[in-house]
Write an enzyme that holds these catalytic residues in place. Structure first.
Site, short mmCIF file in Angstrom:
data_model
loop_
_atom_site.label_atom_id
_atom_site.label_comp_id
_atom_site.label_asym_id
_atom_site.label_seq_id
_atom_site.Cartn_x
_atom_site.Cartn_y
_atom_site.Cartn_z
N ARG A 127 -7.83 14.08 -1.54
CA ARG A 127 -8.58 13.66 -2.72
C ARG A 127 -8.55 14.69 -3.84
NH1 ARG A 127 -14.01 11.77 0.20
NH2 ARG A 127 -13.48 13.66 1.37
N ASP A 166 -7.19 15.81 3.92
CA ASP A 166 -7.90 15.28 2.75
C ASP A 166 -7.04 15.49 1.50
OD1 ASP A 166 -9.71 14.50 0.79
OD2 ASP A 166 -11.42 15.46 1.76
#
Length: 197
Positions: free
Chosen positions: A128, A126
């Site tokens: 983000r 991830d």
């Protein structure tokens, strides 16, 4: 991060008449939007979703994930409440971008799970970043929220930015035969909370 407000407009939807506020990150050129219903600055504990772009799920109706279902349910819940916010962040594929997401899907077609596919391409599970959310929330004058999410990482990230999250509201919708393994991987490897408050 240098996020600047650009413009706002009305956005009629099947769920209600929202206001769309546009922002641009001057460092990356990425554009993000806040979708707002009602006078949220006058409310406490605003119903909210922070949603990362998923072209395949949000716009092309893919059922490989649950993203489109989450977006629609969040808009519906906000409309039922009469006020709320969706921050829509341009971070396709948990931050790896659309073309790399297609590459990751191809690997998943051959047996990899969503985490293994990202790692095979040289990315962490991830990528983000939620730091832009602080400026967006400040612009719409919201500081206390009830957050619709299954992702504790998102809760922690927003809390570290100074947002007061008074409640985490699970979003459980869209489960089907095509995404059952994907959702199981999100629970086992990414810590997503299903069936828990």
């Amino acid at each position: 991060m240098s996020l600047v407000y650009v413009a706002s407009c009305g956005l009629p939807t099947p769920f209600g008449e929202f206001t769309l506020h546009g922002f641009e990150d001057m460092d990356t050129g990425k554009e993000h939007v806040a979708l707002v219903l009602g006078n949220v600055s006058a409310r406490d504990n605003v119903l909210c979703r922070v949603h990362c772009e998923c072209l395949t799920g949000d716009s092309l109706f893919s059922i490989r994930c649950d993203c489109g279902s989450h977006l629609h349910l969040a808009m519906q819940k906000i409309a039922e409440e009469g006020a709320g916010v969706i921050l829509y962040l341009r971070q396709e594929g948990r931050g790896i971008g659309l073309i790399n997401k297609i590459r990751a899907y191809a690997l998943q077609d051959h047996g990899a799970d969503t985490v293994e596919a990202n790692e095979h391409l040289g990315f962490p599970p991830d990528l983000r970043d939620y730091t832009m959310c602080k400026s967006m929330f400040m612009y719409i004058q919201v500081s206390r929220i009830r957050l619709m999410t299954n992702n504790p990482v998102k809760v922690n990230a927003l809390s570290k930015l100074g947002m007061e999250i008074t409640e985490r509201i699970p979003l459980e919708t869209g489960l089907n035969d095509h995404n059952a393994r994907y959702l199981a991987t999100k629970a086992s490897k990414l810590g997503h909370l299903f069936g828990k408050k």
